[in-house]
Design a protein around this motif. Structure first.
Motif, PDB file in Angstrom:
ATOM      1  N   ASP A 116       7.934  18.568  22.128  1.00 59.01           N
ATOM      2  CA  ASP A 116       8.496  19.483  23.103  1.00 59.01           C
ATOM      3  C   ASP A 116       8.026  20.904  22.753  1.00 59.01           C
ATOM      4  OD1 ASP A 116      10.882  20.168  25.103  1.00 59.01           O
ATOM      5  OD2 ASP A 116      11.056  21.498  23.359  1.00 59.01           O
ATOM      6  N   PHE A 117       7.503  21.631  23.738  1.00 56.47           N
ATOM      7  CA  PHE A 117       6.911  22.944  23.485  1.00 56.47           C
ATOM      8  C   PHE A 117       7.918  23.934  22.894  1.00 56.47           C
ATOM      9  CE2 PHE A 117       5.335  27.169  24.797  1.00 56.47           C
ATOM     10  CZ  PHE A 117       4.108  27.140  24.145  1.00 56.47           C
ATOM     11  N   ASN A 118       9.125  23.967  23.416  1.00 60.32           N
ATOM     12  CA  ASN A 118      10.130  24.905  22.900  1.00 60.32           C
ATOM     13  C   ASN A 118      10.535  24.581  21.467  1.00 60.32           C
ATOM     14  OD1 ASN A 118      10.258  26.694  25.092  1.00 60.32           O
ATOM     15  ND2 ASN A 118      11.541  25.256  26.221  1.00 60.32           N
ATOM     16  N   LYS A 119      10.608  23.295  21.159  1.00 60.29           N
ATOM     17  CA  LYS A 119      10.906  22.897  19.772  1.00 60.29           C
ATOM     18  C   LYS A 119       9.757  23.302  18.854  1.00 60.29           C
ATOM     19  CE  LYS A 119      14.029  18.985  20.405  1.00 60.29           C
ATOM     20  NZ  LYS A 119      14.157  17.542  20.338  1.00 60.29           N
ATOM     21  N   LEU A 120       8.533  23.135  19.346  1.00 60.24           N
ATOM     22  CA  LEU A 120       7.360  23.528  18.562  1.00 60.24           C
ATOM     23  C   LEU A 120       7.401  25.027  18.266  1.00 60.24           C
ATOM     24  CD1 LEU A 120       4.625  22.931  17.228  1.00 60.24           C
ATOM     25  CD2 LEU A 120       3.566  23.286  19.468  1.00 60.24           C
ATOM     26  N   LYS A 121       7.661  25.835  19.286  1.00 54.67           N
ATOM     27  CA  LYS A 121       7.764  27.283  19.090  1.00 54.67           C
ATOM     28  C   LYS A 121       8.841  27.615  18.057  1.00 54.67           C
ATOM     29  CE  LYS A 121       8.550  29.548  22.776  1.00 54.67           C
ATOM     30  NZ  LYS A 121       8.678  30.233  24.061  1.00 54.67           N
TER      31      LYS A 121
END
Length: 148
Positions: A116-121
């Protein structure tokens, strides 16, 4: 070279994962300089160049062709010059064996790749804010695995 920037290397064979990571770094409000490498050998060839400056932090994937993350980690830790290099294992593997092996072989932190992009960030941001000198001096199995 930018002296006020955090120099980061990502060693990752999957091009989509490299771009996903780069996009996340670009959105984090920190001054960074990101170098991308497609495998461990490519990274070692770069970092072993005479006079090459070291990154502040290396994100190292485990499963790569040519030279995988474990082999790269072992080669780095075998050289005095890289003893204090901060190395984050960045892998889809959640195998206890992989986590244990990389801990024993000298990685500083183990991160399961979020999809998930937000988790990655969020994960990247958290890792970039770590005080590595303190984290490394108090490294234990409990704080080695970064849970998302």
């Amino acid at each position: 070279m930018y002296l006020d920037r955090l120099h980061i290397a990502l060693v990752e064979d999957d091009e989509d994962d490299r771009m996903f990571f780069k996009d996340a770094i670009d959105e984090i409000q920190m001054k960074t300089n990101l170098l991308l490498f497609g495998n461990g050998q490519e990274f070692l060839d770069h970092i072993l160049l005479p006079g090459q400056s070291l990154p502040h932090l290396v994100f190292l994937d485990l499963n790569m062709p040519i030279k995988n993350g474990i082999e790269c980690l072992e080669e780095l830790r075998a050289q005095e010059r890289f003893k204090n290099l901060s190395i984050a294992i960045y892998s889809t593997s959640s195998s206890d064996q992989d986590i244990e092996d990389t801990f024993i072989k000298g990685a500083n932190i183990y991160i399961n790749k979020p999809n998930d992009f937000n988790k990655l960030k969020s994960v990247i941001s958290e890792v970039l804010k770590i005080n590595w000198q303190y984290h490394t001096s108090n490294l234990s199995r409990e704080n080695f695995l970064l849970r998302v």
